[in-house]
Design a protein around this motif. Structure first.
Motif, PDB file in Angstrom:
ATOM      1  N   PHE A  53       0.836  -1.200   0.000  1.00 20.32           N
ATOM      2  CA  PHE A  53       0.000   0.000   0.000  1.00 20.32           C
ATOM      3  C   PHE A  53       0.874   1.255   0.000  1.00 20.32           C
ATOM      4  O   PHE A  53       0.642   2.195  -0.766  1.00 20.32           O
ATOM      5  N   ASN A  54       1.884   1.267   0.859  1.00 17.79           N
ATOM      6  CA  ASN A  54       2.781   2.423   0.945  1.00 17.79           C
ATOM      7  C   ASN A  54       3.545   2.638  -0.358  1.00 17.79           C
ATOM      8  O   ASN A  54       3.748   3.771  -0.786  1.00 17.79           O
ATOM      9  N   ALA A  55       3.966   1.542  -0.989  1.00 15.63           N
ATOM     10  CA  ALA A  55       4.692   1.652  -2.255  1.00 15.63           C
ATOM     11  C   ALA A  55       3.777   2.206  -3.352  1.00 15.63           C
ATOM     12  O   ALA A  55       4.201   3.043  -4.156  1.00 15.63           O
ATOM     13  N   GLN A  56       2.536   1.760  -3.375  1.00 14.97           N
ATOM     14  CA  GLN A  56       1.585   2.273  -4.369  1.00 14.97           C
ATOM     15  C   GLN A  56       1.332   3.765  -4.150  1.00 14.97           C
ATOM     16  O   GLN A  56       1.295   4.548  -5.111  1.00 14.97           O
ATOM     17  N   ALA A  57       1.162   4.154  -2.885  1.00  8.87           N
ATOM     18  CA  ALA A  57       0.935   5.571  -2.586  1.00  8.87           C
ATOM     19  C   ALA A  57       2.160   6.399  -2.968  1.00  8.87           C
ATOM     20  O   ALA A  57       2.026   7.494  -3.537  1.00  8.87           O
TER      21      ALA A  57
ATOM     22  N   ALA B 277      -4.694  10.881  -3.470  1.00  8.46           N
ATOM     23  CA  ALA B 277      -6.087  10.759  -3.018  1.00  8.46           C
ATOM     24  C   ALA B 277      -6.984  10.161  -4.099  1.00  8.46           C
ATOM     25  O   ALA B 277      -7.931   9.427  -3.789  1.00  8.46           O
ATOM     26  N   ALA B 278      -6.685  10.446  -5.360  1.00  8.87           N
ATOM     27  CA  ALA B 278      -7.504   9.929  -6.458  1.00  8.87           C
ATOM     28  C   ALA B 278      -7.458   8.409  -6.530  1.00  8.87           C
ATOM     29  O   ALA B 278      -8.407   7.781  -7.003  1.00  8.87           O
ATOM     30  N   ASP B 279      -6.389   7.812  -6.040  1.00  9.28           N
ATOM     31  CA  ASP B 279      -6.255   6.362  -6.110  1.00  9.28           C
ATOM     32  C   ASP B 279      -7.202   5.655  -5.153  1.00  9.28           C
ATOM     33  O   ASP B 279      -7.388   4.450  -5.239  1.00  9.28           O
ATOM     34  N   LEU B 280      -7.813   6.372  -4.251  1.00 11.59           N
ATOM     35  CA  LEU B 280      -8.714   5.760  -3.282  1.00 11.59           C
ATOM     36  C   LEU B 280     -10.135   5.652  -3.803  1.00 11.59           C
ATOM     37  O   LEU B 280     -11.010   5.122  -3.125  1.00 11.59           O
ATOM     38  N   GLU B 281     -10.377   6.116  -5.027  1.00  8.34           N
ATOM     39  CA  GLU B 281     -11.725   6.110  -5.590  1.00  8.34           C
ATOM     40  C   GLU B 281     -12.186   4.711  -5.984  1.00  8.34           C
ATOM     41  O   GLU B 281     -13.356   4.380  -5.846  1.00  8.34           O
TER      42      GLU B 281
ATOM     43  N   LYS C  75       9.141   1.476  -4.465  1.00 11.98           N
ATOM     44  CA  LYS C  75       9.384   0.345  -3.566  1.00 11.98           C
ATOM     45  C   LYS C  75      10.752   0.456  -2.917  1.00 11.98           C
ATOM     46  O   LYS C  75      10.894   0.214  -1.713  1.00 11.98           O
ATOM     47  N   ASP C  76      11.757   0.812  -3.699  1.00 11.44           N
ATOM     48  CA  ASP C  76      13.104   0.990  -3.139  1.00 11.44           C
ATOM     49  C   ASP C  76      13.128   2.073  -2.062  1.00 11.44           C
ATOM     50  O   ASP C  76      13.774   1.910  -1.035  1.00 11.44           O
ATOM     51  N   GLN C  77      12.431   3.173  -2.315  1.00  9.70           N
ATOM     52  CA  GLN C  77      12.385   4.258  -1.335  1.00  9.70           C
ATOM     53  C   GLN C  77      11.729   3.785  -0.040  1.00  9.70           C
ATOM     54  O   GLN C  77      12.234   4.068   1.057  1.00  9.70           O
ATOM     55  N   ILE C  78      10.627   3.073  -0.133  1.00  7.85           N
ATOM     56  CA  ILE C  78       9.932   2.580   1.049  1.00  7.85           C
ATOM     57  C   ILE C  78      10.813   1.603   1.809  1.00  7.85           C
ATOM     58  O   ILE C  78      10.933   1.683   3.038  1.00  7.85           O
TER      59      ILE C  78
END
Length: 105
Positions: A23-27, A57-61, A97-100
């Motif tokens: 979830f964090n990587a997608q965000a 925020a748009a990804d939560l639609e 993903k690398d950043q997370i």
């Protein structure tokens, strides 16, 4: 507690951790994508950050990332096609993903 119970709890904890990381990587990917699009629109600084926040925020639609693609395609008004947005997203996901991972490691 039996060994089986301990294994089950460990598996459930790992699953929850993996889901949270995904979830964090997608965000993060959506934020990076929003910053990229903000650059195409000539936005910088706080305006770019705010725009990227709108994209996250748009990804939560709805499930999947097509809601983000549609929003960006509308916002960019011909500066990037849906296919270009999807390609950029695919390029940015490993970076996100690398950043997370580097932040949690």
């Amino acid at each position: 507690m039996t060994t089986f119970d301990e294994r089950e709890q460990a598996f459930e904890a790992k699953f929850a951790h993996d889901e949270e990381m995904q979830f964090n990587a997608q965000a993060r990917c959506n934020k990076l994508l929003g910053l990229w699009a903000a650059g195409l629109l000539g936005l910088g600084g706080k305006d770019a950050e705010a725009f990227a926040g709108e994209i996250v925020a748009a990804d939560l639609e709805e499930a999947g990332h097509e809601d983000v693609v549609r929003k960006l395609e509308g916002e960019l008004q011909g500066k990037a096609s849906a296919d270009e947005i999807r390609a950029k997203r695919a390029e940015l996901l490993p970076q996100a993903k690398d950043q997370i991972l580097s932040e949690t490691g």
